[in-house]
Design a protein around this motif. Structure first.
Motif, PDB file in Angstrom:
ATOM      1  N   THR A 197       0.853  -1.184   0.000  1.00 55.58           N
ATOM      2  CA  THR A 197       0.000   0.000   0.000  1.00 55.58           C
ATOM      3  C   THR A 197       0.895   1.243   0.000  1.00 55.58           C
ATOM      4  O   THR A 197       2.122   1.143  -0.039  1.00 55.58           O
ATOM      5  N   MET A 198       0.269   2.416   0.082  1.00 56.26           N
ATOM      6  CA  MET A 198       1.050   3.650   0.130  1.00 56.26           C
ATOM      7  C   MET A 198       1.986   3.663   1.332  1.00 56.26           C
ATOM      8  O   MET A 198       3.088   4.205   1.263  1.00 56.26           O
ATOM      9  N   GLU A 199       1.565   3.058   2.427  1.00 57.55           N
ATOM     10  CA  GLU A 199       2.429   2.991   3.607  1.00 57.55           C
ATOM     11  C   GLU A 199       3.727   2.254   3.291  1.00 57.55           C
ATOM     12  O   GLU A 199       4.819   2.669   3.710  1.00 57.55           O
ATOM     13  N   ASP A 200       3.615   1.163   2.545  1.00 59.21           N
ATOM     14  CA  ASP A 200       4.806   0.398   2.167  1.00 59.21           C
ATOM     15  C   ASP A 200       5.653   1.169   1.151  1.00 59.21           C
ATOM     16  O   ASP A 200       6.885   1.122   1.205  1.00 59.21           O
ATOM     17  N   ALA A 201       4.991   1.859   0.235  1.00 61.86           N
ATOM     18  CA  ALA A 201       5.723   2.656  -0.754  1.00 61.86           C
ATOM     19  C   ALA A 201       6.546   3.740  -0.068  1.00 61.86           C
ATOM     20  O   ALA A 201       7.692   4.012  -0.452  1.00 61.86           O
ATOM     21  N   GLU A 202       5.972   4.351   0.962  1.00 60.85           N
ATOM     22  CA  GLU A 202       6.694   5.384   1.707  1.00 60.85           C
ATOM     23  C   GLU A 202       7.818   4.778   2.543  1.00 60.85           C
ATOM     24  O   GLU A 202       8.938   5.301   2.576  1.00 60.85           O
ATOM     25  N   ALA A 203       7.530   3.656   3.207  1.00 66.11           N
ATOM     26  CA  ALA A 203       8.519   3.037   4.094  1.00 66.11           C
ATOM     27  C   ALA A 203       9.748   2.533   3.338  1.00 66.11           C
ATOM     28  O   ALA A 203      10.845   2.494   3.899  1.00 66.11           O
ATOM     29  N   THR A 204       9.572   2.154   2.091  1.00 70.28           N
ATOM     30  CA  THR A 204      10.678   1.589   1.315  1.00 70.28           C
ATOM     31  C   THR A 204      11.351   2.613   0.398  1.00 70.28           C
ATOM     32  O   THR A 204      12.300   2.267  -0.312  1.00 70.28           O
ATOM     33  N   GLY A 205      10.873   3.845   0.398  1.00 68.21           N
ATOM     34  CA  GLY A 205      11.493   4.894  -0.395  1.00 68.21           C
ATOM     35  C   GLY A 205      11.016   4.990  -1.826  1.00 68.21           C
ATOM     36  O   GLY A 205      11.567   5.767  -2.614  1.00 68.21           O
ATOM     37  N   LEU A 206       9.989   4.237  -2.183  1.00 64.90           N
ATOM     38  CA  LEU A 206       9.495   4.298  -3.561  1.00 64.90           C
ATOM     39  C   LEU A 206       8.870   5.654  -3.875  1.00 64.90           C
ATOM     40  O   LEU A 206       9.005   6.168  -4.986  1.00 64.90           O
ATOM     41  N   THR A 207       8.185   6.240  -2.894  1.00 65.99           N
ATOM     42  CA  THR A 207       7.538   7.537  -3.123  1.00 65.99           C
ATOM     43  C   THR A 207       8.557   8.644  -3.383  1.00 65.99           C
ATOM     44  O   THR A 207       8.207   9.674  -3.976  1.00 65.99           O
ATOM     45  N   ALA A 208       9.783   8.464  -2.926  1.00 69.53           N
ATOM     46  CA  ALA A 208      10.821   9.462  -3.171  1.00 69.53           C
ATOM     47  C   ALA A 208      11.421   9.329  -4.567  1.00 69.53           C
ATOM     48  O   ALA A 208      12.131  10.226  -5.029  1.00 69.53           O
ATOM     49  N   LEU A 209      11.116   8.209  -5.236  1.00 67.46           N
ATOM     50  CA  LEU A 209      11.698   7.929  -6.554  1.00 67.46           C
ATOM     51  C   LEU A 209      10.758   8.302  -7.689  1.00 67.46           C
ATOM     52  O   LEU A 209      11.181   8.911  -8.681  1.00 67.46           O
ATOM     53  N   VAL A 210       9.479   7.932  -7.554  1.00 66.94           N
ATOM     54  CA  VAL A 210       8.485   8.209  -8.597  1.00 66.94           C
ATOM     55  C   VAL A 210       7.146   8.543  -7.946  1.00 66.94           C
ATOM     56  O   VAL A 210       6.910   8.195  -6.784  1.00 66.94           O
TER      57      VAL A 210
END
Length: 293
Positions: A197-210
């Motif tokens: 989910t978005m929580e996992d995307a944020e926790a793993t740094g994906l949101t900082a990439l795309v």
């Protein structure tokens, strides 16, 4: 793709196992009868992920919130983050880093608490260790690279926790090789099993990439009719789609979007469907996958 008999049987067995500890036999019987009715009404036309979403709603009506995977998600996100630098070094040292990324994202698809009965770190470590030995079909990879060169927009459909770290590495290399390509990652709209989910995307740094977007749905797949209008429009307008995992395959196959699918054959249905061994990878665009009934 409508759910087959094995999917329906598996769903029923999992639900019976889930409610087995409860003492109220009359309520359990009522629940299973209603579940059978739900399947009778929907299984002829709905995909397995769509049925799973409907089943989860029924379960919550009877028993409250479903099984909590939050701790497992944190565990596997953390585990893969701790391996990120090592895997990145292996990708960088490969003769073709993009091809190596494909090997790793397929291997990481093992982290699936729905399709794999007993997910464990030892099997995951073994799959990741052997990832570089897996064969990537050269013709398919050539077409994939050619499509990437022509595309302007790509939507990357993630699947599970943990493997989202490998998705991040893949996306990083896609951005590096195709800097003009606008990539958006799409995650599940709310908690379902161990899906990202978005929580996992944020926790793993994906949101900082795309840019990342939730799909507005709680299905363990991508059921077009249940997506938010923004998520559906993004998919319909995309030049290319990468769809990770069995659930995305089951829910998108035959919907006219022609994604590239990346997953492991984890359950017996997929082993039979593709004629491969368990945990063998699949990488192909939909129009080049054999037609199924």
């Amino acid at each position: 793709m409508r759910a087959g008999s094995m999917c329906i049987s598996c769903l029923l067995a999992k639900q019976e196992k889930l409610i087995r500890p409860y003492p109220d036999e009359a309520r359990k019987s009522d629940y299973m009868h209603q579940l059978l009715g739900l399947l009778y009404q929907n299984a002829q036309s709905e995909s397995a992920p769509s049925l799973a979403e409907k089943t989860d709603r029924l379960y919550q009506e009877f028993w409250g919130l479903a099984e909590d995977f939050s701790e497992q998600k944190k565990l596997y996100n953390g585990l893969l983050l701790s391996m990120e630098d090592e895997i990145e070094q292996k990708i960088e040292s490969a003769s073709d880093p993009l091809m190596e990324c494909i090997r790793y994202v397929c291997a990481g698809n093992y982290i699936d608490f729905s399709a794999v009965e007993n997910v464990n770190k030892e099997v995951l470590a073994s799959l990741l260790e052997k990832a570089s030995l897996e064969q990537v079909p050269e013709d398919e990879f050539r077409e994939f690279r050619s499509d990437l060169k022509r595309a302007e927009t790509l939507v990357y459909l993630t699947d599970n926790c943990g493997e989202i770290v490998l998705d991040k590495l893949f996306i990083r290399h896609l951005k590096r090789e195709f800097p003009r390509l606008q990539i958006t990652a799409m995650v599940r709209g709310s908690d379902v099993l161990n899906d990202a989910t978005m929580e996992d995307a944020e926790a793993t740094g994906l949101t900082a990439l795309v840019p990342c977007i939730g799909n507005g749905s709680s299905a363990p797949g991508t059921v077009l009719k249940n997506l938010s209008s923004d998520a559906r429009r993004l998919l319909l307008d995309a030049d290319m789609i990468i769809a990770k995992g069995q659930g995305n395959f089951e829910s998108l196959y035959g919907e006219g979007l022609n994604p590239y699918y990346f997953f492991l054959c984890k359950c017996e249905l997929f082993v039979q469907r593709f004629g491969l061994k368990q945990f063998a990878p699949v990488f192909a665009r939909e129009d080049r996958i054999f037609r199924m009934n």
